[in-house]
Design an enzyme around this catalytic site. Structure first.
Site, mmCIF file in Angstrom:
data_model
loop_
_atom_site.group_PDB
_atom_site.id
_atom_site.type_symbol
_atom_site.label_atom_id
_atom_site.label_comp_id
_atom_site.label_asym_id
_atom_site.label_seq_id
_atom_site.Cartn_x
_atom_site.Cartn_y
_atom_site.Cartn_z
ATOM 1 N N LYS A 73 0.808 -1.232 0.000
ATOM 2 C CA LYS A 73 0.000 0.000 0.000
ATOM 3 C C LYS A 73 0.839 1.279 0.000
ATOM 4 O O LYS A 73 0.406 2.290 -0.545
ATOM 5 C CB LYS A 73 -0.955 0.002 1.200
ATOM 6 C CG LYS A 73 -2.127 -0.960 1.040
ATOM 7 C CD LYS A 73 -3.106 -0.820 2.194
ATOM 8 C CE LYS A 73 -4.268 -1.775 2.043
ATOM 9 N NZ LYS A 73 -5.252 -1.646 3.133
ATOM 10 N N ASP A 110 -10.107 2.907 1.857
ATOM 11 C CA ASP A 110 -10.354 2.304 3.185
ATOM 12 C C ASP A 110 -11.080 3.286 4.112
ATOM 13 O O ASP A 110 -12.114 2.958 4.704
ATOM 14 C CB ASP A 110 -9.030 1.884 3.836
ATOM 15 C CG ASP A 110 -8.466 0.611 3.226
ATOM 16 O OD1 ASP A 110 -9.248 -0.185 2.663
ATOM 17 O OD2 ASP A 110 -7.238 0.399 3.329
#
Ligand code: NDP
Length: 288
Positions: A73, A110
């Site tokens: 990420k 997210d």
């Protein structure tokens, strides 16, 4: 039976390692099918030292998009052409979307998934005060999005002080919210006046599903929204204990569905059927 005459499906990939147990492929493919879209989602085991090659391959093969999970990420950032403002502030990307000029845009859905779930629970985030347990990737995304949604203060409690203080610095430098670090060595007392308490740690993650953050639950207040990022099982011990104190709860399954629905919109331009996605995840979790 109608026989197709063109075979060039849109491809979305998931890059991660280890990634075999990640259920996103199943959730997204169910949603593509429900929307009648000729999209495929493939889960790909990509080692950390192969990420640059994977992103180059994605460009070469004209993939429509991708998801990135552990350990990619943060490492993926310099491999992309542009970042959304939120991804830049968070410093991590979980979704890549090919743009009309072929360039790759990095986004982080997210925290946005968390915000959408919180809003759907009827809470006004603007002006709210939040306490986040944890300072990892999930906490970082939630903290920045809460601040962008207008939360006035975000307190961070984390086992490792340096990581917690780093997140506080990030919030102060990149958003308008107030922030402070709360040491978390012994049982944590929730300060007065907190509106949202979020377990953004991996405590409770399968298979350690009975684990519970070391919090003094008598300090949870009934007007608070208690949230967990753990999606499986969604009713975590943390949420059950907060519920016993009268707090309203928000589970990690909703966040997981919505972060996927936001990515779906980026790739396809269509609203995802979130009920289809939720049921797909429930089936995977029940089978596991
Ligand atoms: P990270 O590894 O980046 O961070 C983990 C965090 O948990 C750190 O703050 C760590 O503290 C803390 N932690 C772990 N174990 C303990 C413990 N025993 N006691 C106290 N603190 C602990 O993970 P992520 O932030 O990426 O993920 C966290 C969780 O969020 C995972 O379970 C993941 O599955 C979930 N998640 C859910 C999503 C959803 O959509 N529902 C989306 C993304 C993630 P320290 O810094 O001290 O190590």
């Amino acid at each position: 039976m109608t026989v197709p005459t063109q075979f060039l499906s849109e491809i979305i990939a998931l890059f991660g390692s280890p990634v075999a147990e990640n259920p996103t492929q199943y959730m997204q493919e169910e949603a593509f099918r429900a929307a009648g879209l000729d999209f495929r989602y493939v889960t790909l085991e990509v080692r950390a030292d192969q990420l640059a090659g994977a992103v180059q391959g994605m460009r070469a093969m004209n993939f429509t998009g991708a998801n990135c999970t552990i350990p990619h990420k943060v490492a993926v950032l310099p491999l992309l052409d542009s970042l959304t403002e939120a991804a830049e502030r968070i410093g991590a990307v979980n979704t890549i979307a090919r743009q009309s000029d072929g360039s790759l845009l990095g986004e982080n859905t997210d925290g946005k998934g968390f915000i959408r779930a919180a809003r759907e629970s009827g809470r006004d985030l603007a002006g709210g005060r939040a306490l986040l347990l944890g300072a990892g990737g999930a906490a970082r995304a939630i903290a920045i999005e809460l601040a962008l949604a207008g939360a006035s203060e975000i307190l961070i409690a984390n086992r490792t002080p340096a990581r917690g203080e780093e997140l506080v610095q990030r919030i102060l430098e990149r958003t308008a919210a107030r922030s402070a670090f709360i040491p978390w060595e012994a049982t944590l007392r929730i300060p007065d006046g907190i509106d949202f308490v979020v377990n953004a740690t991996s405590i409770g993650l399968y298979p350690d599903v009975e684990a519970i953050p070391n919090v003094d639950f008598t300090t949870i207040q009934p007007q608070q929204l208690a949230c967990d990022v753990i999606p499986n099982p969604p009713r975590t011990p943390f949420l059950r204990a907060a519920e016993e104190r009268g707090a309203t709860t928000l589970d990690g399954l909703g966040m997981l569905v919505y972060q996927g629905a936001i990515a779906f919109m980026l790739w396809t331009g269509h609203e995802a059927d979130v009920e289809v996605m939720r049921r797909a995840l429930e089936r995977v979790f029940a089978a596991a």
